[in-house]
Design a protein around this motif. Sequence first.
Motif, PDB file in Angstrom:
ATOM      1  N   ARG A   1     -16.335  37.368  48.007  1.00 37.90           N
ATOM      2  CA  ARG A   1     -16.881  38.184  48.961  1.00 37.90           C
ATOM      3  C   ARG A   1     -18.224  37.973  49.558  1.00 37.90           C
ATOM      4  O   ARG A   1     -18.376  37.894  50.841  1.00 37.90           O
ATOM      5  N   ARG A   2     -19.086  37.585  48.862  1.00 37.52           N
ATOM      6  CA  ARG A   2     -20.589  37.308  49.333  1.00 37.52           C
ATOM      7  C   ARG A   2     -21.026  35.978  49.354  1.00 37.52           C
ATOM      8  O   ARG A   2     -22.101  35.733  49.988  1.00 37.52           O
ATOM      9  N   ARG A   3     -20.351  34.781  48.621  1.00 36.80           N
ATOM     10  CA  ARG A   3     -20.762  33.694  48.624  1.00 36.80           C
ATOM     11  C   ARG A   3     -19.520  32.615  48.856  1.00 36.80           C
ATOM     12  O   ARG A   3     -19.355  31.983  48.146  1.00 36.80           O
ATOM     13  N   PRO A   4     -18.919  32.804  49.993  1.00 44.20           N
ATOM     14  CA  PRO A   4     -17.631  32.116  50.056  1.00 44.20           C
ATOM     15  C   PRO A   4     -17.704  30.873  50.041  1.00 44.20           C
ATOM     16  O   PRO A   4     -16.912  30.006  49.864  1.00 44.20           O
ATOM     17  N   ALA A   5     -18.886  30.218  50.468  1.00 42.07           N
ATOM     18  CA  ALA A   5     -18.995  28.664  50.736  1.00 42.07           C
ATOM     19  C   ALA A   5     -19.065  28.176  49.258  1.00 42.07           C
ATOM     20  O   ALA A   5     -18.785  26.957  49.126  1.00 42.07           O
ATOM     21  N   HIS A   6     -19.363  28.612  48.352  1.00 41.26           N
ATOM     22  CA  HIS A   6     -19.341  28.299  47.022  1.00 41.26           C
ATOM     23  C   HIS A   6     -18.197  28.645  45.931  1.00 41.26           C
ATOM     24  O   HIS A   6     -18.005  28.328  45.034  1.00 41.26           O
ATOM     25  N   TYR A   7     -17.371  29.341  46.665  1.00 40.43           N
ATOM     26  CA  TYR A   7     -16.038  30.009  45.763  1.00 40.43           C
ATOM     27  C   TYR A   7     -15.218  28.927  45.307  1.00 40.43           C
ATOM     28  O   TYR A   7     -14.870  29.137  43.892  1.00 40.43           O
ATOM     29  N   ARG A   8     -14.643  28.189  46.200  1.00 41.51           N
ATOM     30  CA  ARG A   8     -13.736  27.143  45.871  1.00 41.51           C
ATOM     31  C   ARG A   8     -14.201  26.330  44.677  1.00 41.51           C
ATOM     32  O   ARG A   8     -13.266  26.136  43.647  1.00 41.51           O
ATOM     33  N   ARG A   9     -15.328  25.847  44.733  1.00 46.02           N
ATOM     34  CA  ARG A   9     -15.830  25.005  43.532  1.00 46.02           C
ATOM     35  C   ARG A   9     -15.985  25.550  42.247  1.00 46.02           C
ATOM     36  O   ARG A   9     -15.585  25.260  40.978  1.00 46.02           O
ATOM     37  N   ALA A  10     -16.508  26.790  42.367  1.00 45.36           N
ATOM     38  CA  ALA A  10     -16.492  27.578  41.331  1.00 45.36           C
ATOM     39  C   ALA A  10     -15.392  27.958  40.708  1.00 45.36           C
ATOM     40  O   ALA A  10     -15.206  28.096  39.309  1.00 45.36           O
ATOM     41  N   ARG A  11     -14.216  28.399  41.312  1.00 46.25           N
ATOM     42  CA  ARG A  11     -13.088  28.706  40.911  1.00 46.25           C
ATOM     43  C   ARG A  11     -12.268  27.357  40.253  1.00 46.25           C
ATOM     44  O   ARG A  11     -11.815  27.602  39.332  1.00 46.25           O
ATOM     45  N   THR A  12     -12.361  26.371  40.787  1.00 48.36           N
ATOM     46  CA  THR A  12     -11.857  25.304  40.584  1.00 48.36           C
ATOM     47  C   THR A  12     -12.446  24.839  39.013  1.00 48.36           C
ATOM     48  O   THR A  12     -11.973  24.420  37.964  1.00 48.36           O
ATOM     49  N   TRP A  13     -13.787  24.833  38.923  1.00 47.69           N
ATOM     50  CA  TRP A  13     -14.565  25.014  37.645  1.00 47.69           C
ATOM     51  C   TRP A  13     -14.139  25.509  36.248  1.00 47.69           C
ATOM     52  O   TRP A  13     -13.701  25.191  35.497  1.00 47.69           O
ATOM     53  N   LEU A  14     -14.046  27.077  36.771  1.00 51.60           N
ATOM     54  CA  LEU A  14     -13.323  27.626  35.731  1.00 51.60           C
ATOM     55  C   LEU A  14     -11.938  27.668  35.504  1.00 51.60           C
ATOM     56  O   LEU A  14     -11.372  27.597  34.260  1.00 51.60           O
ATOM     57  N   MET A  15     -11.212  27.237  36.132  1.00 50.52           N
ATOM     58  CA  MET A  15      -9.850  26.949  35.939  1.00 50.52           C
ATOM     59  C   MET A  15      -9.577  25.782  34.940  1.00 50.52           C
ATOM     60  O   MET A  15      -9.014  25.732  34.045  1.00 50.52           O
ATOM     61  N   LEU A  16     -10.258  24.563  35.347  1.00 51.90           N
ATOM     62  CA  LEU A  16     -10.160  23.376  34.752  1.00 51.90           C
ATOM     63  C   LEU A  16     -10.842  23.433  33.483  1.00 51.90           C
ATOM     64  O   LEU A  16     -10.321  23.098  32.566  1.00 51.90           O
ATOM     65  N   SER A  17     -11.920  24.298  33.247  1.00 56.67           N
ATOM     66  CA  SER A  17     -12.479  24.378  31.784  1.00 56.67           C
ATOM     67  C   SER A  17     -11.538  25.126  31.014  1.00 56.67           C
ATOM     68  O   SER A  17     -11.483  25.078  30.148  1.00 56.67           O
ATOM     69  N   THR A  18     -10.886  26.188  31.450  1.00 52.29           N
ATOM     70  CA  THR A  18      -9.963  26.918  30.745  1.00 52.29           C
ATOM     71  C   THR A  18      -8.756  26.225  30.416  1.00 52.29           C
ATOM     72  O   THR A  18      -8.377  26.360  29.216  1.00 52.29           O
ATOM     73  N   MET A  19      -8.298  25.162  31.103  1.00 52.42           N
ATOM     74  CA  MET A  19      -7.282  24.330  30.730  1.00 52.42           C
ATOM     75  C   MET A  19      -7.718  23.390  29.601  1.00 52.42           C
ATOM     76  O   MET A  19      -6.940  22.985  28.607  1.00 52.42           O
ATOM     77  N   ILE A  20      -8.921  22.820  29.833  1.00 55.54           N
ATOM     78  CA  ILE A  20      -9.603  21.970  28.837  1.00 55.54           C
ATOM     79  C   ILE A  20      -9.428  22.430  27.405  1.00 55.54           C
ATOM     80  O   ILE A  20      -9.110  22.334  26.412  1.00 55.54           O
ATOM     81  N   GLY A  21     -10.034  24.061  27.694  1.00 52.78           N
ATOM     82  CA  GLY A  21     -10.058  24.802  26.397  1.00 52.78           C
ATOM     83  C   GLY A  21      -8.556  25.024  25.587  1.00 52.78           C
ATOM     84  O   GLY A  21      -8.484  25.052  24.380  1.00 52.78           O
ATOM     85  N   LEU A  22      -7.510  25.258  26.368  1.00 51.50           N
ATOM     86  CA  LEU A  22      -6.265  25.337  26.007  1.00 51.50           C
ATOM     87  C   LEU A  22      -5.888  23.957  25.159  1.00 51.50           C
ATOM     88  O   LEU A  22      -5.386  24.086  24.114  1.00 51.50           O
ATOM     89  N   VAL A  23      -6.260  22.953  25.747  1.00 48.74           N
ATOM     90  CA  VAL A  23      -6.014  21.580  25.092  1.00 48.74           C
ATOM     91  C   VAL A  23      -6.609  21.793  23.753  1.00 48.74           C
ATOM     92  O   VAL A  23      -6.205  21.300  22.749  1.00 48.74           O
ATOM     93  N   GLY A  24      -7.933  22.221  23.564  1.00 49.84           N
ATOM     94  CA  GLY A  24      -8.610  22.379  22.453  1.00 49.84           C
ATOM     95  C   GLY A  24      -7.754  23.307  21.225  1.00 49.84           C
ATOM     96  O   GLY A  24      -7.999  22.932  20.204  1.00 49.84           O
ATOM     97  N   PHE A  25      -7.176  24.346  21.905  1.00 56.17           N
ATOM     98  CA  PHE A  25      -6.619  25.179  20.978  1.00 56.17           C
ATOM     99  C   PHE A  25      -5.299  24.366  20.500  1.00 56.17           C
ATOM    100  O   PHE A  25      -4.865  24.747  19.128  1.00 56.17           O
ATOM    101  N   THR A  26      -4.686  23.612  21.132  1.00 57.91           N
ATOM    102  CA  THR A  26      -3.346  23.150  20.934  1.00 57.91           C
ATOM    103  C   THR A  26      -3.805  21.923  19.867  1.00 57.91           C
ATOM    104  O   THR A  26      -2.983  21.711  18.831  1.00 57.91           O
ATOM    105  N   LEU A  27      -4.824  21.077  20.110  1.00 58.26           N
ATOM    106  CA  LEU A  27      -5.211  20.169  19.103  1.00 58.26           C
ATOM    107  C   LEU A  27      -5.597  20.430  17.942  1.00 58.26           C
ATOM    108  O   LEU A  27      -5.820  19.679  16.668  1.00 58.26           O
TER     109      LEU A  27
END
Length: 315
Positions: free
Chosen positions: A104-130
């Motif tokens: 809502r307030r910082r849309p120019a930075h939203y996509r990169r922050a969202r991609t960062w969060l999603m990618l890190s979460t998937m990396i964490g899931l790999v850690g849980f698996t291994l």
Amino acid sequence: MQYTARPTATTGGRVRPRWWAEILLLAVLYIAYSVGRLLVRGDIPGAVHHGLAILGFEQHLHIDPERALNRAFTHSAVLGVPADFAYASLHYLVTPAVLLWLYRRRPAHYRRARTWLMLSTMIGLVGFTLLPTAPPRLLGPAEGFADTMAHFSSYGWWGGQASAPRGFGDMTNQYAAMPSLHVGWALWCGVLLWRHARTPFVRWLGVAYPAVITLVVVGTANHYLLDAVAGVAVMVVGMLLAEPLRGAMNRVLGGQPAASAPRGTTIVSGGCETSAGERFPKQRTRAGGSSAGARRGAARRGAGAEAGGTTAAAR
């Protein structure tokens, strides 16, 4: 850790992505994350072995504050109950709130922050698996840890199975301790608040939040200190890979979008500008150079006119 806040390129003048597409994307991510956690929870002896190995490694390095913090949190309701509430709820509340605030307030930075969060979460899931890992509270009585959330469960909605509400313990994986995404997500929130909040109070809340969450997850015996360190490492890797991933996705989906000029500018290209009533751009310099150049041009035109008049008079 340095987070470079670069405005996101726009396509067709649109900065914010469609809200319904974002909700759908995040819902798919959360479902995949939850299902992935449940699918890798079967190896309990291996998870306990990994937990004991991590604890032994910390003791070897003399960085094992888990027992002292756990005793303090369990023996004092003043510490234990707020910590339990924080562990059971804040990652569900603060993380989406920061994401919505960026949208809502910082849309120019939203996509990169969202991609960062999603990618890190998937990396964490790999850690849980291994590396399925039993948290300190599930190592057994011989190790001296108490389940703080089970001890104070009468104060809240949680039971004795992590942060899951009573009766929903089978819907969570209690052996997904490494890395700690509680700490990782808190760090994500803290970095973005520090970078993009305008008031010093909110920015310092961004500094305090991941530190508090680290104390909470260790003190309630839900994570080891090295789990928290691994959570930070996961977020650093996700941050470093977020921009290359977005660039690759843009190329796959049809090429890099051209960055739009800042709003309100009249720059066309190569320093050419247009103003009201002009059909073609004229070459100008920026800022103070424009007025200085205009004065020099007027002086040259005046000098040329004077020279022409003198020549005509001589004839």
